[in-house]
Write a protein that holds these residues in place. Sequence first.
Motif, mmCIF file in Angstrom:
data_model
loop_
_atom_site.group_PDB
_atom_site.id
_atom_site.type_symbol
_atom_site.label_atom_id
_atom_site.label_comp_id
_atom_site.label_asym_id
_atom_site.label_seq_id
_atom_site.Cartn_x
_atom_site.Cartn_y
_atom_site.Cartn_z
ATOM 1 N N LEU A 33 -31.094 -13.318 -43.057
ATOM 2 C CA LEU A 33 -31.877 -12.703 -41.292
ATOM 3 C C LEU A 33 -32.044 -11.717 -41.774
ATOM 4 C CD1 LEU A 33 -30.452 -13.249 -38.726
ATOM 5 C CD2 LEU A 33 -28.758 -12.281 -39.330
ATOM 6 N N ASP A 193 -32.857 -14.999 -35.933
ATOM 7 C CA ASP A 193 -32.444 -14.889 -34.849
ATOM 8 C C ASP A 193 -30.633 -15.452 -35.350
ATOM 9 O OD1 ASP A 193 -30.523 -15.930 -32.407
ATOM 10 O OD2 ASP A 193 -31.907 -16.616 -31.775
ATOM 11 N N GLN A 194 -29.513 -13.961 -34.806
ATOM 12 C CA GLN A 194 -28.254 -13.850 -35.351
ATOM 13 C C GLN A 194 -27.723 -14.661 -34.972
ATOM 14 O OE1 GLN A 194 -28.018 -9.984 -33.681
ATOM 15 N NE2 GLN A 194 -25.331 -10.733 -32.858
ATOM 16 N N GLU A 195 -27.726 -15.101 -33.908
ATOM 17 C CA GLU A 195 -26.990 -16.508 -33.046
ATOM 18 C C GLU A 195 -26.803 -17.886 -33.857
ATOM 19 O OE1 GLU A 195 -25.423 -18.404 -28.838
ATOM 20 O OE2 GLU A 195 -27.745 -16.847 -29.003
ATOM 21 N N ALA A 197 -27.832 -17.736 -37.291
ATOM 22 C CA ALA A 197 -27.215 -17.613 -38.680
ATOM 23 C C ALA A 197 -25.729 -17.550 -38.229
ATOM 24 C CB ALA A 197 -27.440 -16.044 -39.495
ATOM 25 N N VAL A 204 -24.322 -14.820 -44.963
ATOM 26 C CA VAL A 204 -25.454 -14.359 -44.122
ATOM 27 C C VAL A 204 -26.061 -13.167 -45.699
ATOM 28 C CG1 VAL A 204 -26.731 -13.282 -42.582
ATOM 29 C CG2 VAL A 204 -24.997 -14.980 -42.020
ATOM 30 N N LEU A 206 -28.714 -10.781 -45.037
ATOM 31 C CA LEU A 206 -29.015 -9.533 -44.445
ATOM 32 C C LEU A 206 -30.154 -9.272 -45.024
ATOM 33 C CD1 LEU A 206 -30.103 -8.890 -41.881
ATOM 34 C CD2 LEU A 206 -28.404 -6.756 -41.644
ATOM 35 N N ALA A 223 -20.655 -14.475 -42.087
ATOM 36 C CA ALA A 223 -21.108 -13.395 -40.315
ATOM 37 C C ALA A 223 -20.712 -12.182 -39.618
ATOM 38 C CB ALA A 223 -21.296 -14.241 -39.155
ATOM 39 N N TYR A 227 -20.981 -8.097 -39.063
ATOM 40 C CA TYR A 227 -20.910 -8.130 -37.562
ATOM 41 C C TYR A 227 -19.599 -6.959 -37.255
ATOM 42 C CZ TYR A 227 -20.000 -7.214 -32.543
ATOM 43 O OH TYR A 227 -20.024 -6.826 -31.429
ATOM 44 N N PHE A 239 -27.420 -5.903 -35.375
ATOM 45 C CA PHE A 239 -25.760 -6.723 -34.645
ATOM 46 C C PHE A 239 -25.955 -5.886 -33.859
ATOM 47 C CE2 PHE A 239 -25.116 -8.292 -39.156
ATOM 48 C CZ PHE A 239 -25.162 -9.078 -38.818
#
Length: 344
Positions: A33, A193-195, A197, A204, A206, A223, A227, A239
């Motif tokens: 991501l 797109d974090q959604e 992921a 994840v 990053l 994830a 977050y 995020f």
Amino acid sequence: MLKLSNVDCGYEALTVVKNVSFDLNEGQILCLLGSSGCGKTTLLRAIAGFNPLHNGEIKLDGALICSKTKSIPPENRQIGMVFQDYALFPHLSIFDNIAFGLHKQDKQKRFERIMDLLALIDLHDYAQKFPHELSGGQQQRVALARALAPKPKVILLDEPFSNLDLDRRRQLAGEVKYILKQENTAAILVTHDQEEAFLMADQVALLTQSTDIKDSILQLGSAQTLYSYPNSIEVAQFFGDGVFLDIEINKQSFELFHQNYQINQSLKDGAYQILIRSQNLNFNENGNIEFNIQNKQFHGWYDDVTLCVGQTEIKIQLPQSISQNLKIGQQSKAFFAPNDKWIY
């Protein structure tokens, strides 16, 4: 199963991705991501065998498949790839597209494998249709089935949903995850797109866009971990959903909104920033801070809301169940409880 150790890769003399290490286990889905230009696709192509390594090594089931001095050809790596544009053969039927990688199998086994995959992707009635007769989502499922047909050990997915609208992306992400889990195939998904992921990935990674760093991966974990427990300001900023405020720590405490707060972690005295999200606010008429609603922007199930506490602006996302009771220009109160894990 798939192991990357201290991998650097890029194009010719340009190194785009630096010091990447991770393990991918059987049946696990990992998401790369990050923003455009951070090297996600470059790393994916290196794993596939299309880009060389500048340093480090890649192993699959303990066998070296790529290093600075050795590279097994892509077709011999037991790694499948699903491209952004699907890359289906327009002159072949759906059946023959899926069959493309199965030419070494006997006819009966090939037929059974194809029919099993058509059932898995819910297109068993479309075997003799051609790609142009299918929707974008159906074409994507066919591309996945074709990549899965020879039973690779790993599937690579490069921005697989970017050509679809938002609702279709969400639906297809769930379908693709189900198919991969049914096949127990490990996968690496590239997305910005974090959604996507959050919907698909078990883990994840990053990646940062900055090239002036030692490690391209800022943080690797679930994830929820990335977050809820971002390890840096850059991770937290990616995020969104919150704002950073300046604080001054003195003897394990700081003042904010005319209130004094103790922290439970050991930090040196000095200047820091603290992340404020909606979770830190409990809207109640007996709250310990007073604020003014300066602005609201509708986004469906949530609103972007700008609160002013004195001269300080706080921009947060609030669900409609809370936001609908807040009017622009209104004075209100909330209990504020900072999270000292979000101090950087």
